[in-house]
Design a protein around this motif. Sequence first.
Motif, PDB file in Angstrom:
ATOM      1  N   GLU A 128      44.524   5.799 -52.312  1.00  0.00           N
ATOM      2  CA  GLU A 128      45.333   6.487 -51.315  1.00  0.00           C
ATOM      3  C   GLU A 128      45.399   7.984 -51.616  1.00  0.00           C
ATOM      4  OE1 GLU A 128      48.448   3.015 -49.956  1.00  0.00           O
ATOM      5  OE2 GLU A 128      49.065   4.392 -51.525  1.00  0.00           O
ATOM      6  N   TRP A 130      47.766  11.248 -51.187  1.00  0.00           N
ATOM      7  CA  TRP A 130      49.134  11.701 -50.960  1.00  0.00           C
ATOM      8  C   TRP A 130      49.147  13.222 -51.031  1.00  0.00           C
ATOM      9  CZ3 TRP A 130      53.487   8.301 -50.664  1.00  0.00           C
ATOM     10  CH2 TRP A 130      53.191   6.959 -50.874  1.00  0.00           C
ATOM     11  N   PRO A 150      51.297   7.565 -47.654  1.00  0.00           N
ATOM     12  CA  PRO A 150      49.946   8.120 -47.846  1.00  0.00           C
ATOM     13  C   PRO A 150      49.336   8.505 -46.512  1.00  0.00           C
ATOM     14  CG  PRO A 150      49.892   5.747 -48.028  1.00  0.00           C
ATOM     15  CD  PRO A 150      51.335   6.135 -47.874  1.00  0.00           C
TER      16      PRO A 150
END
Length: 151
Positions: A128, A130, A150
């Motif tokens: 993911e 972020w 995310p």
Amino acid sequence: GFDHSLALSRAGRIYSWGRNHLGQLGHSDSNLDLYSLEDLPRIVETNTLADEEQQDRHVELVFRQIAAGNGRSAAVTSEGELFVWGNRLAHQPKRFPSSLFGGQKVLQVAIGGDSSRSAVAVVTENGELWTFGDSKSCILGKKGLSGKQPL
């Protein structure tokens, strides 16, 4: 970075030099003013960093990745912990807990922006992406998104 440099040793220690007017070098004993400068590489001391959750945690951290931006620096430890310091944050590395990233370990970090707006991007162990930082400038890639999630 824009006006500072970071280097990572084979042993996982961080060295920094250059301008330090925003605390981007990570030296807690440095003066922070317009003329603050380190001419030679100096180790970023991490053995005295206190964990916000465990105030008495004093261990030597081993880093595997670093990033330098405009007035800000970041690093990822071998344990997947993220530390960020500099512009409007702290002049000593500050740990960001994994709970900010869904409990996932951080694999990579990047820093973007300029002195008036900045962004930090991390990739976690589950792939993911972020981002966090200045949301007003649209440099986070989250237009229309809210909260901690995310991309």
